[in-house]
Design an enzyme around this catalytic site. Structure first.
Site, PDB file in Angstrom:
ATOM      1  CE1 TYR A   1     -60.455   3.002  42.525  1.00  0.00           C
ATOM      2  CE2 TYR A   1     -59.301   5.260  42.335  1.00  0.00           C
ATOM      3  CZ  TYR A   1     -60.355   4.368  42.837  1.00  0.00           C
ATOM      4  OH  TYR A   1     -61.322   4.984  43.515  1.00  0.00           O
TER       5      TYR A   1
ATOM      6  CG  PHE B   1     -62.256   4.474  48.126  1.00  0.00           C
ATOM      7  CD1 PHE B   1     -62.829   3.618  47.491  1.00  0.00           C
ATOM      8  CD2 PHE B   1     -61.637   4.399  49.711  1.00  0.00           C
ATOM      9  CE1 PHE B   1     -63.121   2.340  48.177  1.00  0.00           C
ATOM     10  CE2 PHE B   1     -62.093   3.404  50.162  1.00  0.00           C
ATOM     11  CZ  PHE B   1     -62.868   2.257  49.548  1.00  0.00           C
TER      12      PHE B   1
ATOM     13  CG  HIS C   1     -66.574  -1.572  49.466  1.00  0.00           C
ATOM     14  ND1 HIS C   1     -66.746  -1.170  48.138  1.00  0.00           N
ATOM     15  CD2 HIS C   1     -65.051  -1.887  49.720  1.00  0.00           C
ATOM     16  CE1 HIS C   1     -65.446  -0.646  47.775  1.00  0.00           C
ATOM     17  NE2 HIS C   1     -64.449  -1.027  48.832  1.00  0.00           N
TER      18      HIS C   1
END
Length: 242
Positions: free
Chosen positions: A67, A78, A209
């Site tokens: 991120y 994640f 995804h």
């Protein structure tokens, strides 16, 4: 470098880290962390490895890159860095100081929300109190991004500099040294790594995804997490508490 990767991963990867491509990569990373704000915090770059020793790996989840907004990346693909709010000064490893923001669950990334929703629907487990997946890593889930660092606000800004070669080597090591592992390949990018995995030894689970753009095209309802536990149990391994 020897401060960042703990044994036994450091021993397994020492030859890889001595290769010319990795030495060039690390010079790039050092420069980027010196002149730009980058994520995850420098001491968490190799968190996926450090939190999941190679002899404990039962599953591998592959992501693309961290991120790229403040207070989110914690070195586990994640995973939303809930713990970052308690670390006011993240690191001065490369001469920089990163201050952690306050906790705000509304900032959880949408792909993570979809992953946790599918876990709940599949296994019946309640939604967790926070978005950190550290609890998975502690149980033997290697949460590995293909690219381990990123510049703030610029997705994929550190791709193409050598991280992908390094993380491919990690995937190959897991495939070689582990007996029965589950590989979660979500989306076309992760699925391109399938050639690195020995299908005769491991379970490979592929799906779209979990991004909101694709989750409804086959990620939801796949029951991958319960299937993974069935495979582990059938091979005498402890199930993962998702």
């Amino acid at each position: 470098m020897d401060r960042l990767i703990v044994k036994p991963w450091a021993d397994l990867l020492i030859k890889e880290m001595q290769k010319d491509y990795f030495l060039s990569l690390w010079k790039f990373v050092e420069y980027e962390y010196t002149v730009n704000i980058c994520y995850p915090p420098a001491h968490k770059i190799f968190a996926a490895l450090n939190e999941c020793p190679p002899n404990k790996v039962k599953a591998v989840i592959l992501g693309q890159d961290p991120y790229h907004e403040e207070g989110q990346a914690e070195g586990l693909c994640f995973s939303f860095g809930e713990g970052l709010q308690s670390e006011m000064v993240q690191t001065d490893l490369f001469g920089t100081l990163n201050t952690a923001p306050s906790y705000n669950p509304k900032r959880w990334p949408p792909s993570l929300k979809n992953i946790l929703r599918e876990v709940s629907d599949d296994t019946g487990a309640p939604l967790p109190a926070n978005g950190s997946l550290l609890r998975w890593a502690k149980q033997g889930v290697l949460l590995l991004n293909a690219t381990l660092t990123v510049r703030q606000g610029q997705a994929n800004s550190h791709s193409g500099h050598g991280w992908e070669v390094f993380t491919d080597a990690i995937i190959s090591l897991v495939s070689k040294h582990c007996t029965h592992a589950v590989f979660f390949l979500w989306g076309s990018y992760a699925q391109k790594k399938v050639f690195l995995i020995d299908k005769s030894k491991h379970l490979i689970l592929q799906s779209p995804h979990p991004s909101p753009l694709s989750a409804h095209r086959g990620f939801f309802g796949t029951h991958q997490f319960s299937e993974a536990n069935t495979f582990l149990r059938s091979n005498g391994l402890e199930e993962i508490i998702w």
